[in-house]
Design an enzyme around this catalytic site. Structure first.
Site, mmCIF file in Angstrom:
data_model
loop_
_atom_site.group_PDB
_atom_site.id
_atom_site.type_symbol
_atom_site.label_atom_id
_atom_site.label_comp_id
_atom_site.label_asym_id
_atom_site.label_seq_id
_atom_site.Cartn_x
_atom_site.Cartn_y
_atom_site.Cartn_z
ATOM 1 N NE ARG A 102 -3.868 0.555 1.941
ATOM 2 C CZ ARG A 102 -5.079 0.568 2.513
ATOM 3 N NH1 ARG A 102 -5.280 1.262 3.629
ATOM 4 N NH2 ARG A 102 -6.072 -0.110 1.988
ATOM 5 C CD GLN A 132 -13.017 -2.082 -0.506
ATOM 6 O OE1 GLN A 132 -12.220 -2.030 0.422
ATOM 7 N NE2 GLN A 132 -14.225 -2.598 -0.354
ATOM 8 C CG ASP A 217 -13.705 6.077 -0.791
ATOM 9 O OD1 ASP A 217 -13.735 5.956 0.449
ATOM 10 O OD2 ASP A 217 -12.666 5.962 -1.463
ATOM 11 C CB CYS A 257 -13.982 0.956 0.180
ATOM 12 S SG CYS A 257 -13.416 2.652 0.399
ATOM 13 N NE ARG A 285 -10.188 -5.513 0.584
ATOM 14 C CZ ARG A 285 -9.470 -4.482 1.039
ATOM 15 N NH1 ARG A 285 -10.067 -3.490 1.650
ATOM 16 N NH2 ARG A 285 -8.160 -4.421 0.834
#
Ligand code: CP
Ligand code: NVA
Length: 304
Positions: A102, A132, A217, A257, A285
Site C-alpha cells: 500500500r 477492494q 467513498d 469501502c 476482502r
C-alpha cells in the site's frame, strides 16, 4: 512468468471471473478443508499508509493459507531511508513468496513489480484499489447473482476506488455512471480506456436514476487530509441520502469501502440501513484476496 496485480486490468475477463468464483468457493468451505498454498512460506506487507481492513484481511488470509506475514513500514525499514524500490523488490524476492504493498504513487508499484520475481499485489495506491473492488464485485454477485449489464452509480470523488470500479465495469461487463463535482472527475486516461462503460455527470440524481448499486467513498483520501475542510464545501451536494437512494431501483444495494464519515459522503440512515452491504464487503476482502493470492502463485508457477 511472474504475475502481479498492479490494477484489475492485470486480469483477463475470464481470470477475473474465476478469481471471484474461487473466492465464493473458499468462503463456503471456510471451515472445512483449507488449501495451504503458503505453508511454511512468508509474505511481505509494506504499508506506507494506514490500514485496518486490508492489513487484517491479508494477515488472516495468509495465516489461513499456512503462511506468515512480515509487516514493513517506511519508518521501520530501509525504505524510509531511501533504499531504492528496485533493490527492495530484489531483496524481498529472495526472502518471501509474495509482496503486498500500500503506497502513494502507482509508479512505485509498477517499479516494484518490474523488479520482483514474486507476485506483487496493489493493496491501494493513489490511483487504484483493486483488492477492494474484487471484494465488492464478489459481494454484488453474492447478493444479486451476476454483475453483467447492471448500472452502477458512483457518487463523490473520482478517486482510486472509483478508478478500480471503472476497470471492473470493463472486466465484468456493466456500466457505471459517475457523479463528481467539476474538477474531481476520475483520471481522463482511465475513462478513455474504458470509455464505452462510463458515463460522467455532475448530477448525483442523474447518476443514480435506476441504478442497481450506489457506491461512494470518503471525500478526502489518505494524503489529502489538508484539503478536508475545502472538500467538505465542494462536495456538500454529493452525500448519498435516503432521497438519493430512492432514485435507484427499489432493491439497489449501497456500498462503501470504509472507513466512512457519516453525515458527509453518506447519511447514517443509508450506510446503516437495509440496503447497505458494507459488512459483507469487509468480509469478502478476506475471501477475494485469498483467491487472488492463490491465483497469482499458481500462475507464477509457485504453488506448493
Ligand atoms: N477499505 C480499506 O481498504 O480499508 P483500510 O484502509 O482500513 O485497509
Ligand atoms: N479512497 C480512500 C480509500 C480508503 C480505503 C483512500 O485512498 O484513502
Amino acid at each position: 512468468m511472474t504475475r502481479h496485480l498492479r490494477s484489475l486490468l492485470d486480469l483477463s475477463v475470464a481470470e477475473a471471473q474465476s478469481v471471484i468464483e474461487r473466492a465464493i468457493e473458499l468462503k463456503s468451505t471456510a471451515l472445512n478443508v483449507q488449501p495451504q498454498p503458503l505453508q511454511r512460506r512468508s509474505v511481505a506487507l509494506i504499508f506506507e499508509k494506514p490500514s485496518t481492513r486490508t492489513r487484517v484481511s491479508f494477515a488472516t488470509g495468509v495465516s489461513d493459507f499456512g503462511g506468515s506475514c512480515i509487516f514493513l513500514s517506511p519508518e521501520e525499514s530501509q525504505l524510509g531511508r531511501g533504499e531504492p524500490i528496485s533493490d527492495t523488490a530484489k531483496v524481498l524476492s529472495r526472502l518471501v513468496d509474495l509482496i503486498i504493498i500500500r503506497t502513494h504513487a502507482q509508479t512505485t508499484i509498477e517499479e516494484l513489480a518490474q523488479n520482483a520475481s514474486v507476485p506483487v499485489i496493489n493493496a491501494l495506491s493513489d490511483l487504484y484499489h483493486p483488492c477492494q473492488v474484487l471484494a465488492d464485485i464478489q459481494t454484488y454477485i453474492e447478493h444479486r447473482g451476476s454483475a453483467k449489464d447492471i448500472k452502477a452509480a458512483w457518487v463523490g470523488d473520482g478517486n482510486n476506488v472509483c478508478h478500480s470500479w471503472i476497470n471492473a465495469a470493463r472486466l465484468f461487463d456493466f456500466h457505471i455512471s459517475i457523479a463528481c463535482p467539476r474538477g474531481f472527475e476520475p483520471d481522463p486516461q482511465i475513462i478513455q480506456t474504458n470509455g464505452d462503460r462510463v458515463r460522467l455527470t455532475s448530477e448525483p440524481n442523474q447518476a443514480c436514476d435506476d441504478a442497481d448499486v450506489i457506491i461512494t467513498d470518503t471525500w478526502a483520501s489518505m494524503g489529502q487530509e489538508s484539503e478536508k475542510r475545502q472538500r467538505e464545501k465542494i462536495f456538500k451536494d454529493f452525500t448519498v441520502t435516503e432521497m438519493l437512494m430512492k432514485r435507484a431501483k427499489p432493491d439497489a444495494l449501497f456500498m462503501h469501502c470504509l472507513p466512512a464519515y457519516r453525515g458527509y459522503e453518506v447519511d447514517a440512515e443509508v450506510i446503516d440501513g437495509p440496503q447497505s452491504v458494507i459488512w459483507d464487503e469487509v468480509e469478502n476482502r478476506l475471501h477475494a484476496q485469498k483467491a487472488l493470492m492463490e491465483f497469482l502463485l499458481a500462475e507464477s508457477g509457485n504453488l506448493s
